[in-house]
Design an enzyme around this catalytic site. Structure first.
Site, PDB file in Angstrom:
ATOM      1  CG  HIS A  50      -0.451  -0.052   2.559  1.00  0.00           C
ATOM      2  ND1 HIS A  50       0.108  -1.058   2.907  1.00  0.00           N
ATOM      3  CD2 HIS A  50       0.533   1.226   2.834  1.00  0.00           C
ATOM      4  CE1 HIS A  50       0.117  -0.435   4.329  1.00  0.00           C
ATOM      5  NE2 HIS A  50       0.729   0.930   4.174  1.00  0.00           N
TER       6      HIS A  50
HETATM    7  P1  TYD Z   1      -2.473  -3.916   7.455  1.00  0.00           P
HETATM    8  O1  TYD Z   1      -2.118  -2.385   7.132  1.00  0.00           O
HETATM    9  O2  TYD Z   1      -2.553  -4.889   6.581  1.00  0.00           O
HETATM   10  O3  TYD Z   1      -1.182  -4.011   7.576  1.00  0.00           O
HETATM   11  P2  TYD Z   1       0.590  -4.315   7.161  1.00  0.00           P
HETATM   12  O4  TYD Z   1       0.572  -3.126   5.815  1.00  0.00           O
HETATM   13  O5  TYD Z   1       2.055  -4.317   7.915  1.00  0.00           O
HETATM   14  O6  TYD Z   1       0.144  -5.594   5.159  1.00  0.00           O
HETATM   15  O7  TYD Z   1      -3.118  -3.925   8.605  1.00  0.00           O
HETATM   16  C1  TYD Z   1      -3.444  -4.627   9.197  1.00  0.00           C
HETATM   17  C2  TYD Z   1      -4.925  -4.568   9.726  1.00  0.00           C
HETATM   18  O8  TYD Z   1      -4.196  -3.998  11.064  1.00  0.00           O
HETATM   19  C3  TYD Z   1      -5.966  -4.575   9.332  1.00  0.00           C
HETATM   20  O9  TYD Z   1      -7.276  -4.807   9.154  1.00  0.00           O
HETATM   21  C4  TYD Z   1      -5.525  -2.899   9.877  1.00  0.00           C
HETATM   22  C5  TYD Z   1      -5.615  -2.703  10.990  1.00  0.00           C
HETATM   23  N1  TYD Z   1      -4.310  -2.001  11.723  1.00  0.00           N
HETATM   24  C6  TYD Z   1      -4.941  -1.041  13.118  1.00  0.00           C
HETATM   25  O10 TYD Z   1      -6.410  -1.031  13.454  1.00  0.00           O
HETATM   26  N2  TYD Z   1      -4.178  -0.088  13.844  1.00  0.00           N
HETATM   27  C7  TYD Z   1      -3.071   0.498  12.545  1.00  0.00           C
HETATM   28  O11 TYD Z   1      -2.178   1.087  12.855  1.00  0.00           O
HETATM   29  C8  TYD Z   1      -2.351  -0.161  11.417  1.00  0.00           C
HETATM   30  C9  TYD Z   1      -1.016  -0.301  11.096  1.00  0.00           C
HETATM   31  C10 TYD Z   1      -3.806  -1.381  10.929  1.00  0.00           C
END
Ligand code: TYD
Length: 134
Positions: A50
């Site tokens: 992302h």
């Molecule tokens: P995600 O953005 O998919 O993680 P990565 O980019 O590391 O692959 O996040 C995983 C899940 O956690 C998603 O449901 C969003 C949640 N999340 C939060 O609730 N708070 C946060 O600060 C972050 C980074 C993610």
């Protein structure tokens, strides 16, 4: 445009061991609003995929190692994070992926804003379109 900036932290060491302190507008170049960490990542898992519209982040690998792949829509770069005394600053429209987590990898991410799903671009083609529009 530079893809990323590495920040070298001063290590405060003495005969007991080492300590690193992170402070807003000192060695972290923004107001710290959120800290999260990634750990126990399963084998072969890749994360990220992302970009953020506004968020600024500094990622530090506190244990083990991980590859950060950074992409500004024109070029792509892989940065191995494997040091407790170095952080990678990610700001602007940068697509990021995290790969090759070691078994013991712990990655802490410091951010200048709260979690906000509307700040994410999770589709690579939309990311490229956003880069073209800036
Ligand atoms: P995600 O953005 O998919 O993680 P990565 O980019 O590391 O692959 O996040 C995983 C899940 O956690 C998603 O449901 C969003 C949640 N999340 C939060 O609730 N708070 C946060 O600060 C972050 C980074 C993610």
């Amino acid at each position: 445009m530079g893809l990323t900036e590495l920040i070298e932290f001063d290590v405060i060491g003495d005969d007991r061991g080492n300590l690193v302190s992170l402070e807003s507008f000192k060695n972290i170049p923004f107001d710290i609003k959120r800290v999260y960490y990634i750990f126990e990542t399963k084998h072969e898992v890749e994360r990220g995929f992302h970009a953020h519209i506004n968020l600024e982040q500094v990622a530090i690998c506190l244990s083990g190692s991980v590859d950060f792949i950074l992409d500004n829509g024109q070029s792509r770069k892989t940065v191995l994070l494997d040091s407790r005394s170095k952080g990678i600053l990610i700001k602007g429209l940068i697509w990021r992926e995290m790969k090759n987590f070691s078994k013991d990898a712990v990655v802490v991410v410091i951010a200048n804003n709260y979690y906000d799903e509307s700040d994410y671009i999770r589709d690579y083609h939309k990311f490229l379109a956003s880069v073209k529009n800036t």
